[in-house]
Design an enzyme around this catalytic site. Sequence first.
Site, short mmCIF file in Angstrom:
data_model
loop_
_atom_site.label_atom_id
_atom_site.label_comp_id
_atom_site.label_asym_id
_atom_site.label_seq_id
_atom_site.Cartn_x
_atom_site.Cartn_y
_atom_site.Cartn_z
N TYR A 69 0.86 -1.19 0.00
CA TYR A 69 0.00 0.00 0.00
C TYR A 69 0.90 1.24 0.00
O TYR A 69 1.28 1.77 1.05
CB TYR A 69 -0.89 0.04 1.24
CG TYR A 69 -2.03 -0.94 1.29
CD1 TYR A 69 -2.31 -1.79 0.22
CD2 TYR A 69 -2.85 -1.01 2.41
CE1 TYR A 69 -3.37 -2.68 0.29
CE2 TYR A 69 -3.91 -1.89 2.48
CZ TYR A 69 -4.17 -2.73 1.43
OH TYR A 69 -5.23 -3.61 1.50
N GLY A 221 -17.51 -0.83 -3.77
CA GLY A 221 -18.26 -1.54 -4.80
C GLY A 221 -17.44 -1.71 -6.07
O GLY A 221 -16.26 -2.07 -6.01
#
Length: 301
Positions: A69, A221
């Site tokens: 990350y 999503g």
Amino acid sequence: MTSESITAAASGSWKLGDLTVSRVGFGAMRLTGSAAFHLGTPSDRDRSIAVLRKAIDLGVNHVDTAAFYFSSLRSANELINSALSPYPDDLLIATKVGPFRDYAGEWGTSARPEDLRGHVEENLRQLGRDHLDLVYLRRMRQDSITEHFGALAELREAGLVRHLGISDVEPRHLAEAQAIAPVVSVQNRYGLGDRPPATEELLRVCGEQGIAFVPFYAIAGESGPQGATTAHADEVLAVARAHGASPAQVRLAWSLAQGPHVLAIPGTGNPDHLVENVAAGALRLADEELARLDGARRQAG
């Protein structure tokens, strides 16, 4: 709903191995920029550090991160180390190993079993710790995870890792891992916009066995690493209006309603969104609202 005074304790708690965490945690992916990895502009370092410290102030004691990350200027692990070390005694930091990005940010060949010690040690170095609380093996399309998970189990025996989890897996991979060492958590993509049958089965199996299920991209999503989706079904918007909540809060509340073993790890670099995400742990959806959302989810699928 009023968000400002709500802490993570409102979401309830769950035990990951011998460590108790609030069901709403924090995902570090979005700390590094406007979108994850190299997809956006780097974040303001001071703001990201302030978000982490605010999360702890709000009672968050489960932070999910990974050495991969990072953006062109920011590393999630470095930010966590700078913001939170010396770490609170009740803070669980979960990391993931398997994927690999080079210094230019490009995705490289995923780890072989013999590479995983280096991945674990890099997370230890960046976080400034002598052990990792929870390490997920992120499956990278391999058919079997036996060798990779076995390598992590050896690191657990050596004391570098306290607990083990698996990510991006199917039910058969959970059985493979459990034949080698205990699995305390499973992390898969799951939410109102994602309903793969294998993950639905994993959600059920984890509930039966008392294993934590930690969905990622529950708010994002289809937007995935780009951030929270803005494509909300009418049913989500209607439920949000009824509660005076945001659609993102409804998505998180729906995820938590899937079982007491479900933990949320919403990520953000925005302090206002952080407060909203934590407050979602106090949002209780009625049975008819859950049924309405489930109906819209089935129809969309």
